[in-house]
Design a protein around this motif. Structure first.
Motif, PDB file in Angstrom:
ATOM      1  N   VAL A  57       0.852  -1.197   0.000  1.00  0.00           N
ATOM      2  CA  VAL A  57       0.000   0.000   0.000  1.00  0.00           C
ATOM      3  C   VAL A  57       0.882   1.239   0.000  1.00  0.00           C
ATOM      4  CG1 VAL A  57      -1.749   1.298   1.274  1.00  0.00           C
ATOM      5  CG2 VAL A  57      -1.874  -1.190   1.186  1.00  0.00           C
ATOM      6  N   LYS A  58       0.609   2.137  -0.932  1.00  0.00           N
ATOM      7  CA  LYS A  58       1.371   3.372  -1.038  1.00  0.00           C
ATOM      8  C   LYS A  58       0.544   4.541  -0.514  1.00  0.00           C
ATOM      9  CE  LYS A  58       3.847   1.722  -5.086  1.00  0.00           C
ATOM     10  NZ  LYS A  58       3.254   0.419  -5.161  1.00  0.00           N
ATOM     11  N   SER A  59       1.212   5.474   0.117  1.00  0.00           N
ATOM     12  CA  SER A  59       0.499   6.652   0.601  1.00  0.00           C
ATOM     13  C   SER A  59       0.266   7.629  -0.550  1.00  0.00           C
ATOM     14  CB  SER A  59       1.269   7.322   1.737  1.00  0.00           C
ATOM     15  OG  SER A  59       2.505   7.790   1.251  1.00  0.00           O
ATOM     16  N   PHE A  60      -0.645   8.537  -0.330  1.00  0.00           N
ATOM     17  CA  PHE A  60      -1.019   9.506  -1.348  1.00  0.00           C
ATOM     18  C   PHE A  60      -0.403  10.867  -1.045  1.00  0.00           C
ATOM     19  CE2 PHE A  60      -4.205   6.334  -1.909  1.00  0.00           C
ATOM     20  CZ  PHE A  60      -4.531   6.394  -3.248  1.00  0.00           C
ATOM     21  N   PRO A  61       0.007  11.586  -2.081  1.00  0.00           N
ATOM     22  CA  PRO A  61       0.470  12.961  -1.872  1.00  0.00           C
ATOM     23  C   PRO A  61      -0.733  13.875  -1.638  1.00  0.00           C
ATOM     24  CG  PRO A  61       0.453  12.462  -4.212  1.00  0.00           C
ATOM     25  CD  PRO A  61       0.094  11.181  -3.479  1.00  0.00           C
ATOM     26  N   ARG A  62      -0.471  15.082  -1.207  1.00  0.00           N
ATOM     27  CA  ARG A  62      -1.542  16.064  -1.029  1.00  0.00           C
ATOM     28  C   ARG A  62      -2.150  16.383  -2.385  1.00  0.00           C
ATOM     29  NH1 ARG A  62      -2.002  17.701   4.474  1.00  0.00           N
ATOM     30  NH2 ARG A  62      -3.941  18.436   3.566  1.00  0.00           N
ATOM     31  N   SER A  63      -3.422  16.727  -2.382  1.00  0.00           N
ATOM     32  CA  SER A  63      -4.128  17.089  -3.609  1.00  0.00           C
ATOM     33  C   SER A  63      -4.596  18.536  -3.518  1.00  0.00           C
ATOM     34  CB  SER A  63      -5.344  16.172  -3.808  1.00  0.00           C
ATOM     35  OG  SER A  63      -6.098  16.590  -4.924  1.00  0.00           O
ATOM     36  N   VAL A  64      -4.683  19.177  -4.655  1.00  0.00           N
ATOM     37  CA  VAL A  64      -5.181  20.556  -4.669  1.00  0.00           C
ATOM     38  C   VAL A  64      -6.701  20.586  -4.553  1.00  0.00           C
ATOM     39  CG1 VAL A  64      -3.228  21.459  -5.963  1.00  0.00           C
ATOM     40  CG2 VAL A  64      -5.237  20.620  -7.200  1.00  0.00           C
ATOM     41  N   TYR A  65      -7.340  19.446  -4.759  1.00  0.00           N
ATOM     42  CA  TYR A  65      -8.795  19.360  -4.660  1.00  0.00           C
ATOM     43  C   TYR A  65      -9.162  18.947  -3.242  1.00  0.00           C
ATOM     44  CZ  TYR A  65      -7.950  19.336  -9.605  1.00  0.00           C
ATOM     45  OH  TYR A  65      -7.491  19.663 -10.860  1.00  0.00           O
ATOM     46  N   LYS A  66      -9.864  19.797  -2.548  1.00  0.00           N
ATOM     47  CA  LYS A  66     -10.125  19.626  -1.116  1.00  0.00           C
ATOM     48  C   LYS A  66     -10.741  18.274  -0.777  1.00  0.00           C
ATOM     49  CE  LYS A  66     -12.469  21.605   2.812  1.00  0.00           C
ATOM     50  NZ  LYS A  66     -13.560  22.400   3.263  1.00  0.00           N
ATOM     51  N   GLU A  67     -11.766  17.878  -1.505  1.00  0.00           N
ATOM     52  CA  GLU A  67     -12.463  16.629  -1.195  1.00  0.00           C
ATOM     53  C   GLU A  67     -11.558  15.420  -1.399  1.00  0.00           C
ATOM     54  OE1 GLU A  67     -13.600  19.025  -3.161  1.00  0.00           O
ATOM     55  OE2 GLU A  67     -15.357  19.788  -2.103  1.00  0.00           O
ATOM     56  N   ILE A  68     -10.798  15.425  -2.488  1.00  0.00           N
ATOM     57  CA  ILE A  68      -9.887  14.315  -2.754  1.00  0.00           C
ATOM     58  C   ILE A  68      -8.760  14.311  -1.725  1.00  0.00           C
ATOM     59  CG2 ILE A  68      -8.208  13.393  -4.414  1.00  0.00           C
ATOM     60  CD1 ILE A  68     -10.130  14.265  -6.623  1.00  0.00           C
ATOM     61  N   ASP A  69      -8.273  15.490  -1.369  1.00  0.00           N
ATOM     62  CA  ASP A  69      -7.222  15.588  -0.358  1.00  0.00           C
ATOM     63  C   ASP A  69      -7.700  15.049   0.986  1.00  0.00           C
ATOM     64  OD1 ASP A  69      -4.524  16.548   0.394  1.00  0.00           O
ATOM     65  OD2 ASP A  69      -5.680  17.858   1.726  1.00  0.00           O
ATOM     66  N   THR A  70      -8.910  15.407   1.377  1.00  0.00           N
ATOM     67  CA  THR A  70      -9.468  14.919   2.646  1.00  0.00           C
ATOM     68  C   THR A  70      -9.565  13.397   2.632  1.00  0.00           C
ATOM     69  OG1 THR A  70     -10.730  16.959   2.930  1.00  0.00           O
ATOM     70  CG2 THR A  70     -11.474  15.037   4.178  1.00  0.00           C
ATOM     71  N   LEU A  71     -10.040  12.852   1.544  1.00  0.00           N
ATOM     72  CA  LEU A  71     -10.192  11.404   1.426  1.00  0.00           C
ATOM     73  C   LEU A  71      -8.844  10.689   1.443  1.00  0.00           C
ATOM     74  CD1 LEU A  71     -12.101   9.006   0.910  1.00  0.00           C
ATOM     75  CD2 LEU A  71     -11.886   9.478  -1.531  1.00  0.00           C
ATOM     76  N   THR A  72      -7.896  11.173   0.669  1.00  0.00           N
ATOM     77  CA  THR A  72      -6.606  10.486   0.602  1.00  0.00           C
ATOM     78  C   THR A  72      -5.805  10.642   1.882  1.00  0.00           C
ATOM     79  OG1 THR A  72      -5.598  12.378  -0.545  1.00  0.00           O
ATOM     80  CG2 THR A  72      -6.455  10.580  -1.919  1.00  0.00           C
ATOM     81  N   GLN A  73      -5.913  11.770   2.546  1.00  0.00           N
ATOM     82  CA  GLN A  73      -5.192  11.932   3.807  1.00  0.00           C
ATOM     83  C   GLN A  73      -5.806  11.051   4.901  1.00  0.00           C
ATOM     84  OE1 GLN A  73      -2.157  13.414   3.825  1.00  0.00           O
ATOM     85  NE2 GLN A  73      -2.686  13.502   1.660  1.00  0.00           N
ATOM     86  N   ALA A  74      -7.110  10.867   4.867  1.00  0.00           N
ATOM     87  CA  ALA A  74      -7.755   9.931   5.805  1.00  0.00           C
ATOM     88  C   ALA A  74      -7.279   8.506   5.530  1.00  0.00           C
ATOM     89  CB  ALA A  74      -9.268  10.024   5.685  1.00  0.00           C
ATOM     90  N   PHE A  75      -7.136   8.159   4.259  1.00  0.00           N
ATOM     91  CA  PHE A  75      -6.621   6.844   3.889  1.00  0.00           C
ATOM     92  C   PHE A  75      -5.189   6.669   4.396  1.00  0.00           C
ATOM     93  CE2 PHE A  75      -4.238   4.106   1.026  1.00  0.00           C
ATOM     94  CZ  PHE A  75      -4.985   2.947   1.090  1.00  0.00           C
ATOM     95  N   ASN A  76      -4.363   7.695   4.213  1.00  0.00           N
ATOM     96  CA  ASN A  76      -2.977   7.631   4.696  1.00  0.00           C
ATOM     97  C   ASN A  76      -2.930   7.418   6.206  1.00  0.00           C
ATOM     98  OD1 ASN A  76      -2.022   8.025   2.105  1.00  0.00           O
ATOM     99  ND2 ASN A  76      -1.617  10.200   2.390  1.00  0.00           N
ATOM    100  N   THR A  77      -3.788   8.124   6.930  1.00  0.00           N
ATOM    101  CA  THR A  77      -3.842   7.973   8.382  1.00  0.00           C
ATOM    102  C   THR A  77      -4.275   6.563   8.766  1.00  0.00           C
ATOM    103  OG1 THR A  77      -4.335  10.320   8.643  1.00  0.00           O
ATOM    104  CG2 THR A  77      -4.880   8.888  10.507  1.00  0.00           C
ATOM    105  N   LEU A  78      -5.272   6.042   8.086  1.00  0.00           N
ATOM    106  CA  LEU A  78      -5.745   4.683   8.339  1.00  0.00           C
ATOM    107  C   LEU A  78      -4.636   3.674   8.088  1.00  0.00           C
ATOM    108  CD1 LEU A  78      -8.045   2.619   8.854  1.00  0.00           C
ATOM    109  CD2 LEU A  78      -8.498   2.724   6.401  1.00  0.00           C
ATOM    110  N   THR A  79      -3.926   3.836   6.990  1.00  0.00           N
ATOM    111  CA  THR A  79      -2.848   2.911   6.652  1.00  0.00           C
ATOM    112  C   THR A  79      -1.739   2.945   7.703  1.00  0.00           C
ATOM    113  OG1 THR A  79      -3.321   3.219   4.307  1.00  0.00           O
ATOM    114  CG2 THR A  79      -1.206   2.266   4.858  1.00  0.00           C
ATOM    115  N   ARG A  80      -1.354   4.144   8.129  1.00  0.00           N
ATOM    116  CA  ARG A  80      -0.326   4.259   9.177  1.00  0.00           C
ATOM    117  C   ARG A  80      -0.807   3.609  10.474  1.00  0.00           C
ATOM    118  NH1 ARG A  80       0.313   9.320   6.917  1.00  0.00           N
ATOM    119  NH2 ARG A  80      -1.018  10.274   8.485  1.00  0.00           N
ATOM    120  N   SER A  81      -2.058   3.850  10.828  1.00  0.00           N
ATOM    121  CA  SER A  81      -2.606   3.276  12.062  1.00  0.00           C
ATOM    122  C   SER A  81      -2.630   1.761  12.004  1.00  0.00           C
ATOM    123  CB  SER A  81      -4.019   3.803  12.306  1.00  0.00           C
ATOM    124  OG  SER A  81      -4.001   5.188  12.504  1.00  0.00           O
TER     125      SER A  81
END
Length: 105
Positions: A57-81
């Motif tokens: 599983v690879k983490s996601f970079p930040r996105s300029v689109y707020k909704e996509i950024d929120t979703l991918t950063q939540a995924f990154n947090t879940l993966t780290r946890s």
């Protein structure tokens, strides 16, 4: 009459309408791909996560689109946890991914 309309620029007007329509269609396709590409990648990463293949599983970079950024950063947090939680989980839970914890380190 029809002849006067043709002589007064009807072909040019129709050509411009066709050109604008095709341009709009191409722009729409590009924008749809731009917005859906991160979501398609997210689906693939979630499938790896479901298989408990945390190494792949690879983490996601930040996105300029707020909704996509929120979703991918939540995924990154879940993966780290899950990676942290995995340290305390029985090894047998990760056999299905094809790798044991000792093989990954």
């Amino acid at each position: 009459s029809w002849n006067s309309m043709v002589n007064n620029g009807l072909p040019v007007t129709l050509g411009l309408v066709v050109l604008v329509t095709l341009g709009t269609a191409l722009l729409t396709i590009l924008l749809v791909r731009l917005f859906t590409a991160p979501l398609i990648r997210l689906v693939r990463e979630v499938e790896l996560l479901c298989a408990l293949d945390l190494v792949q599983v690879k983490s996601f970079p930040r996105s300029v689109y707020k909704e996509i950024d929120t979703l991918t950063q939540a995924f990154n947090t879940l993966t780290r946890s899950l990676g942290e939680y995995r340290k305390f989980m029985p090894e047998s839970l990760f056999i299905q991914s094809g790798r044991t914890r000792s093989e990954e380190e």
